[in-house]
Motif scaffolding. Structure first.
Motif, PDB file in Angstrom:
ATOM      1  N   LEU A 164       0.842  -0.964   0.182  1.00 30.08           N
ATOM      2  CA  LEU A 164       0.034  -0.111   0.084  1.00 30.08           C
ATOM      3  C   LEU A 164       0.771   1.203   0.070  1.00 30.08           C
ATOM      4  CD1 LEU A 164      -2.762   1.032   0.125  1.00 30.08           C
ATOM      5  CD2 LEU A 164      -2.839   0.913   2.539  1.00 30.08           C
ATOM      6  N   CYS A 186       0.539   4.088  -3.016  1.00 31.36           N
ATOM      7  CA  CYS A 186       0.062   5.388  -2.811  1.00 31.36           C
ATOM      8  C   CYS A 186       1.259   6.207  -3.201  1.00 31.36           C
ATOM      9  CB  CYS A 186      -0.169   5.436  -1.353  1.00 31.36           C
ATOM     10  SG  CYS A 186      -1.732   4.780  -0.690  1.00 31.36           S
ATOM     11  N   ALA A 226      -0.418   4.161   3.853  1.00 30.27           N
ATOM     12  CA  ALA A 226      -0.873   4.863   2.898  1.00 30.27           C
ATOM     13  C   ALA A 226      -0.534   6.213   3.129  1.00 30.27           C
ATOM     14  CB  ALA A 226      -2.286   4.892   2.818  1.00 30.27           C
ATOM     15  N   GLY A 275      -7.067   4.301   4.053  1.00 28.50           N
ATOM     16  CA  GLY A 275      -6.313   3.304   4.488  1.00 28.50           C
ATOM     17  C   GLY A 275      -7.019   2.875   6.057  1.00 28.50           C
ATOM     18  N   LEU A 287      -5.869   1.066  -6.334  1.00 30.08           N
ATOM     19  CA  LEU A 287      -6.459   1.317  -5.042  1.00 30.08           C
ATOM     20  C   LEU A 287      -7.796   0.662  -4.807  1.00 30.08           C
ATOM     21  CD1 LEU A 287      -4.818   4.883  -4.024  1.00 30.08           C
ATOM     22  CD2 LEU A 287      -4.322   2.687  -2.991  1.00 30.08           C
ATOM     23  N   PHE A 294      -7.694  -3.019  -4.806  1.00 28.94           N
ATOM     24  CA  PHE A 294      -6.852  -3.248  -3.562  1.00 28.94           C
ATOM     25  C   PHE A 294      -7.826  -3.337  -2.446  1.00 28.94           C
ATOM     26  CE2 PHE A 294      -4.243  -2.563   0.183  1.00 28.94           C
ATOM     27  CZ  PHE A 294      -3.197  -3.411   0.152  1.00 28.94           C
TER      28      PHE A 294
END
Length: 332
Positions: A56, A60, A183, A204, A320, A323
């Motif tokens: 992550l 990011c 993040a 996050g 994202l 994810f």
């Protein structure tokens, strides 16, 4: 190295070599000159893991300049911190296995496991110090929330508190805080503007709650070979999880069936034998409260995606969203 579950092959091909560098740095960071400390510190690193937090952070950072060297250090910091908490959590939960291997406390005892967790957090602190005072402050605030989450989980809600709301706050502190920091640090050290850092931080935290709710489902609906953890560990140790809290609320409402009441009584009873635990896990896994927990995990994943609705469209923003979905798809 396994797929990153971000739904973008080109971006994944770009991130995987960086994740491999994080893995190398992680192993360097846990190395100790003391032979015992070296063995205990490497125990969970060698056992592998999803590396969700470094992934992550790297992802990011792609919202800015993901190639900045500080991003790798940020990814190492969040994974080291996570590993440190696992040593402590397994002692408190009396978990016999972690990532398919015996837990550190099963091999070396509780005291050594706790001290190893402390050593890893010290190493994380050394790495984060190189990232500057703002990163140190964020790391300290995150660790404070991790400790408070564990403390509140241990003592439970006060009289009159809503147990499910209390539990969601525990998840936000124990799990969401570090995923949010992953993040945040990734975006920060990728050079993203403040507005983007704020959005991914909110993302996050919500994704972390979704992830843990999905774990509550997996704890009763998956086997050890799949998860690397013993099914029903939380049940045996009396650790509250959302399915049990929802079942408890159902029974308290007066609308429960006799089977519901009997299941809750058995959950609150003696689960020291594998037979008793297996029976409870099987019955709970088939109960509607587990489906309700899975739906709640989905709703928190949606909150995560809503938090980044204003990100500039591109590969990283799309990844994202994928994810977040992948975090809860594990419980499907």
């Amino acid at each position: 190295m396994a797929s990153l579950a971000i739904g973008n092959d080109a971006l994944e091909a770009e991130l995987l070599p960086r994740l491999a560098l994080v893995e190398e740095r992680l192993r360097d960071a846990v190395a100790q000159s003391d032979k015992l400390a070296d063995a205990t510190s490497r125990h969970l690193v060698d056992a592998g893991g999803k590396r969700l937090r470094p992934v992550l952070a790297l992802l990011c950072a792609q919202l800015g300049d993901g190639a900045r060297p500080e991003v790798l250090d940020a990814a190492v910091v969040v994974e080291l911190t996570h590993l440190a908490t696992l040593y402590h959590d397994d002692v408190m939960d009396s978990a016999p296995t972690r990532r398919g291997a015996p837990s550190a406390h099963e091999v070396w005892g509780n005291s050594v496991a706790i001290l190893t967790g402390d050593l890893l957090f010290a190493r994380a602190s050394r790495v984060v110090a190189g990232l500057g005072p703002e990163a140190v402050r964020i790391q300290a605030e995150t660790f404070e929330r991790l400790c408070l989450g564990q403390l509140h989980e241990t003592v439970g809600p006060a009289e009159g508190d809503d147990a499910t709301a209390f539990y969601l706050q525990v998840l936000a502190d124990k799990t969401g805080s570090l995923i949010a920091t992953s993040a945040r640090l990734g975006a920060m050290f990728g050079g993203c503007p403040t507005s983007i850092v704020r959005q991914v931080t909110e993302y996050g935290e919500a994704a972390g709650v979704a992830f843990q709710l999905a774990d509550d489902v997996i704890d009763v609906r998956s086997d050890a070979a799949t998860t690397g953890k013993t099914p029903g560990t939380d049940l045996r140790e009396g650790v509250p999880t959302m399915p049990v809290l929802l079942l408890r609320r159902l029974v308290a409402s007066g609308s429960a069936t006799a089977e519901d009441t009997a299941l809750l009584a058995d959950i609150d009873g003696d689960l020291s034998s594998d037979e008793a635990l297996g029976s409870v896990v099987e019955r709970l896994a088939a109960h509607a409260v587990v489906d309700e927990t899975a739906a709640l995990a989905q709703s928190w994943a949606l909150k995560a995606k809503d938090a980044i609705a204003d990100l500039p469209e591109g590969d990283a923003a799309g990844a994202l969203r994928t994810f977040a979905d992948a975090l809860v798809a594990r419980a499907a």
